[in-house]
Write a protein that holds these residues in place. Structure first.
Motif, PDB file in Angstrom:
ATOM      1  N   GLY A  50     -52.598 -14.267  67.634  1.00 36.60           N
ATOM      2  CA  GLY A  50     -51.677 -13.132  67.486  1.00 36.60           C
ATOM      3  C   GLY A  50     -52.280 -11.951  66.759  1.00 36.60           C
ATOM      4  N   THR A  51     -53.583 -11.732  66.922  1.00 34.54           N
ATOM      5  CA  THR A  51     -54.182 -10.570  66.265  1.00 34.54           C
ATOM      6  C   THR A  51     -53.832  -9.297  67.034  1.00 34.54           C
ATOM      7  OG1 THR A  51     -56.192 -10.773  67.558  1.00 34.54           O
ATOM      8  CG2 THR A  51     -56.150 -11.932  65.463  1.00 34.54           C
ATOM      9  N   ASN A  52     -54.052  -8.158  66.388  1.00 36.97           N
ATOM     10  CA  ASN A  52     -53.725  -6.884  67.041  1.00 36.97           C
ATOM     11  C   ASN A  52     -54.460  -6.754  68.367  1.00 36.97           C
ATOM     12  OD1 ASN A  52     -56.059  -6.839  65.485  1.00 36.97           O
ATOM     13  ND2 ASN A  52     -55.995  -4.651  65.151  1.00 36.97           N
ATOM     14  N   ARG A  53     -55.713  -7.211  68.380  1.00 35.79           N
ATOM     15  CA  ARG A  53     -56.517  -7.121  69.599  1.00 35.79           C
ATOM     16  C   ARG A  53     -55.929  -7.987  70.706  1.00 35.79           C
ATOM     17  NH1 ARG A  53     -62.460  -9.744  69.731  1.00 35.79           N
ATOM     18  NH2 ARG A  53     -62.913  -9.361  71.914  1.00 35.79           N
ATOM     19  N   GLN A  54     -55.534  -9.208  70.356  1.00 35.83           N
ATOM     20  CA  GLN A  54     -54.982 -10.122  71.369  1.00 35.83           C
ATOM     21  C   GLN A  54     -53.657  -9.598  71.914  1.00 35.83           C
ATOM     22  OE1 GLN A  54     -54.916 -13.841  69.253  1.00 35.83           O
ATOM     23  NE2 GLN A  54     -56.978 -14.388  69.900  1.00 35.83           N
ATOM     24  N   TRP A  55     -52.754  -9.190  71.023  1.00 33.80           N
ATOM     25  CA  TRP A  55     -51.443  -8.713  71.495  1.00 33.80           C
ATOM     26  C   TRP A  55     -51.589  -7.487  72.386  1.00 33.80           C
ATOM     27  CZ3 TRP A  55     -47.726 -11.690  72.024  1.00 33.80           C
ATOM     28  CH2 TRP A  55     -47.294 -12.583  71.043  1.00 33.80           C
ATOM     29  N   ARG A  56     -52.505  -6.605  72.020  1.00 31.83           N
ATOM     30  CA  ARG A  56     -52.636  -5.363  72.768  1.00 31.83           C
ATOM     31  C   ARG A  56     -52.970  -5.638  74.229  1.00 31.83           C
ATOM     32  NH1 ARG A  56     -57.574  -1.237  72.766  1.00 31.83           N
ATOM     33  NH2 ARG A  56     -56.454   0.654  73.317  1.00 31.83           N
ATOM     34  N   HIS A  57     -54.015  -6.441  74.449  1.00 37.37           N
ATOM     35  CA  HIS A  57     -54.432  -6.686  75.833  1.00 37.37           C
ATOM     36  C   HIS A  57     -53.484  -7.649  76.537  1.00 37.37           C
ATOM     37  CE1 HIS A  57     -57.857  -4.340  74.876  1.00 37.37           C
ATOM     38  NE2 HIS A  57     -58.218  -5.155  73.904  1.00 37.37           N
ATOM     39  N   PHE A  58     -52.894  -8.542  75.770  1.00 35.73           N
ATOM     40  CA  PHE A  58     -51.908  -9.462  76.340  1.00 35.73           C
ATOM     41  C   PHE A  58     -50.733  -8.675  76.918  1.00 35.73           C
ATOM     42  CE2 PHE A  58     -47.943 -11.805  75.868  1.00 35.73           C
ATOM     43  CZ  PHE A  58     -48.244 -13.026  76.429  1.00 35.73           C
ATOM     44  N   MET A  59     -50.216  -7.739  76.141  1.00 36.85           N
ATOM     45  CA  MET A  59     -49.041  -6.995  76.608  1.00 36.85           C
ATOM     46  C   MET A  59     -49.390  -6.105  77.797  1.00 36.85           C
ATOM     47  SD  MET A  59     -46.593  -8.168  75.056  1.00 36.85           S
ATOM     48  CE  MET A  59     -45.233  -7.101  75.520  1.00 36.85           C
ATOM     49  N   ALA A  60     -50.593  -5.534  77.775  1.00 40.51           N
ATOM     50  CA  ALA A  60     -51.005  -4.709  78.930  1.00 40.51           C
ATOM     51  C   ALA A  60     -51.094  -5.585  80.172  1.00 40.51           C
ATOM     52  CB  ALA A  60     -52.343  -4.055  78.628  1.00 40.51           C
ATOM     53  N   ALA A  61     -51.755  -6.746  80.019  1.00 39.94           N
ATOM     54  CA  ALA A  61     -51.923  -7.632  81.171  1.00 39.94           C
ATOM     55  C   ALA A  61     -50.581  -8.148  81.654  1.00 39.94           C
ATOM     56  CB  ALA A  61     -52.846  -8.797  80.798  1.00 39.94           C
TER      57      ALA A  61
END
Lengths: 182, 456
Positions: B211-222
């Protein structure tokens, strides 16, 4: 002794964490990572300031690859037996081919998006810094974690994190917390 | 530990109350996992038994050949194809709820989408078995797939059967990936609530999610892109399935109304099946805070809308048969209504056009027991609709000399029942191993904990 040290702050409140983030940015300190149990647009805006994720380029390339693959598969395999003339109708006919072009477009776009997400999000990531592997972060706590903060900045970082309202700030081996959520 | 109503906060815009704390959502959903009750074991044993019976019937058919099935001249598409279309249809509601309702920001999807997506994946897995059964020589199943011009085959990309291979395999792949992507943060939650081997298994399954900022960012885009791709798939897959029929020059099939008619029917049957599964699931798991009358009410409205579209389509088929003055069309539609399969026709009309009507009353939409009963009628009605379309048109084709009635044999009945066992086997397994409600998305509906206010 290494010259970097992990530092971890646990926050019970979203706004405190955002305040801590803001102070870190103003102090010019980098190398942090936030963690949250859910996606929050405030965090994304604070960290990335509106820059969109590059995953969209993967999607575009995947979709274009898919549509071309569909068209090539259809037209090349249909043209490979040119002696068959189906009642004077064209061998390569776009209207019925559109369907098999559409499906690989979706498939290619989706699969490339998946790969793009894995590449940019760094997944899978099984060899994590212990500091970030805190079960509370998937439960109800927010966090700011420095996997490798310079030892020289340690005191300054801890001061900022504590000052912004973190309920717990730890460094070094103390950042390791593995008690599963009840 | 579980969320109690005294910590609940009022929902916005007529939504029900929900837990006020992120942690409560974790515990309420996870507490049902890994502790199967006696009832669960009974249901699972029943599913395995029916699945095994279906498996035996298939084995019998492989041993003795397709002759043991009732399909013969002139009806070569019997209940195997009926079941195929039925299960693909069931698979529609999941992606509709998870993708289309995500894109239109419909908040009620949150409670029901995970179970619906699981239903979609398992339903398409079930549907995929039937073309193999129907093939007879199942060891030649690889002939389905277009190896360009190998084996002296001339792949015909103008054939709807070929389109169907692409449509179903794409739909299954994208639905399964979409299901898995949504599960990643929730499997991380399960990992963080467990110890030992379970922690390891879920740690690998969630790919080390933190749940890091990097993971959430690309997760939500994908996730957004996945929803955008899955949305047109919902509409395309059953359109392609309908063309399996509509592209043929057969009376009763050759109609341009088929794609919207089939898509509406698929959504109708899918939402019916979601109610059939979720009403008992929410009751037994005591998930009233997460899946409740608010969701059932909305699902019921979806069923009402699509039932209306179906009723219109049935009427329009008859109108066009009369208006076109095509004697073959008129004959087949008259025969459907009055001939040997009239019972299937009228059962279909009752289940799809009449049985949902009580849902116009708000009281019925807020009564889970009544909705459960109606959802069973929906399931029966949609199976009958496919039976009605597939069998009647081939049994009474253009030349009266070829007319013959079809009735499934015990092998076909066995496989049909076995398919329900196979589907239930997977769904029951899902209910005890994966979070049946999307925990992370439930958290998104809860106000975040703030000290000074200002965030929302």
């Amino acid at each position: 002794m290494s010259d970097t040290i992990p530092v971890k702050a646990v926050y019970a409140h979203l706004d405190s964490m955002l305040a801590g983030l803001d102070r870190l940015k103003k102090a010019g300190i980098s190398g942090w990572s936030t963690t949250a149990p859910l996606p929050r647009h405030e965090i994304e805006e604070a960290v990335y300031e509106g820059r969109p994720s590059p995953v969209r380029w993967w999607t575009l390339v995947g979709a274009i690859t898919g549509i071309c693959t569909g068209l090539l598969l259809e037209s090349l395999s249909m043209s490979d037996w040119p002696m068959i003339n189906p009642g004077g109708k064209p061998v390569v006919a776009l209207p019925p081919f559109a369907i098999v072009m559409f499906e690989p477009t979706v498939l290619g776009g989706a699969m490339f998006t998946l790969i793009g997400m894995f590449v940019h999000a760094g997944l899978p990531s099984f060899f994590l810094d212990k500091a970030i592997a805190d079960p509370r972060f998937t439960d109800d706590k927010f966090g700011i974690v420095f996997p490798r903060a310079p030892v020289s900045d340690k005191d300054k970082i801890i001061e900022i994190l504590k000052g912004s309202g973190a309920i717990e700030v730890t460094s070094g081996a103390d950042t390791h917390y593995e008690v599963p959520n009840a | 530990m579980s969320a109690t109503n005294d910590t609940a906060v009022p929902g916005l815009n007529g939504e029900p109350n929900r837990p006020s704390l992120y942690g409560a959502a974790n515990r309420d959903i996870i507490r049902v996992l890994f502790k199967p009750s006696a009832l669960w074991f009974f249901a699972w044993a029943l599913a395995i038994a029916t699945m095994s019976w279906g498996g035996y019937c298939w084995y019998y058919q492989i041993t003795w050949g397709l002759g043991v099935a009732g399909i013969t001249n002139p009806t070569f598409w019997g209940v195997y194809i009926v079941n195929f279309v039925f299960w693909v249809g069931i698979g529609h509601a999941g992606t509709l709820i998870s993708a289309i309702l995500y894109l239109v920001r419909s908040r009620w999807r949150t409670g029901v989408y995970r179970a619906s997506e699981a239903m979609t994946v398992f339903a398409v897995m079930t549907a995929g078995i039937f073309p193999m059964l129907h093939l007879g020589r199942v060891w030649q199943v690889y002939w389905f797939f277009p190896y360009p011009n190998q084996r002296q085959l001339w792949m015909n990309f103008k054939s709807p059967l070929m389109w169907d291979v692409f449509a179903i395999s794409t739909y299954f792949t994208v639905s399964a990936v979409f299901f898995y992507i949504g599960l990643i943060p929730d499997m991380a939650i399960v990992r963080d609530h467990s110890t030992g081997l379970l922690k390891k298994i879920y740690g690998v399954a969630c790919l080390g999610w933190r749940g890091t900022n990097r993971q959430w960012r690309h997760f939500m885009a994908a996730y957004g892109f996945f929803a955008a791709f899955a949305a047109p798939l919902v509409l395309s897959v059953h359109s392609v399935v309908s063309w399996d029929f509509a592209m043929a020059n057969t009376a009763g099939w050759h109609s341009t109304i088929f794609p919207p008619y089939f898509v509406a029917g698929a959504i109708y049957s899918g939402c019916g099946m979601v109610m059939t599964l979720l009403i008992p699931m929410s009751y037994l798991f005591k998930w009233g805070d997460y899946v409740n009358n608010w969701h059932y009410n909305n699902l019921a409205k979806m069923c009402l809308l699509t039932s209306g579209i179906l009723t219109y389509a049935y009427g329009m088929e008859y109108f066009i048969a009369w208006y076109s003055q095509n004697p073959y069309e008129q004959a087949i539609f008259w025969w459907r209504m009055t001939g040997d399969y009239a019972w299937a026709f009228w059962l279909m009309v009752f289940c799809n056009c009449v049985a949902p009507l009580p849902m116009y009353w708000s009281k019925v939409r807020h009564n889970p027991a009544a909705l459960f009963v109606i959802s069973i009628f929906i399931n029966i009605g949609m199976w009958m609709e496919r039976f009605n379309i597939v069998v009647s048109s081939t049994a009474h084709s253009f030349d009266p000399a070829t007319w013959a009635n079809y009735w499934p044999t015990w092998t076909e009945f066995g496989v049909t029942v076995g398919a329900f066992g196979w589907f239930s086997f997977w769904f029951l397994l899902f209910s005890k191993t994966l979070p049946g409600v999307a925990i992370t998305e439930i958290k998104e509906m809860i106000a975040p904990p703030v000290k000074g206010g200002g965030a929302h």
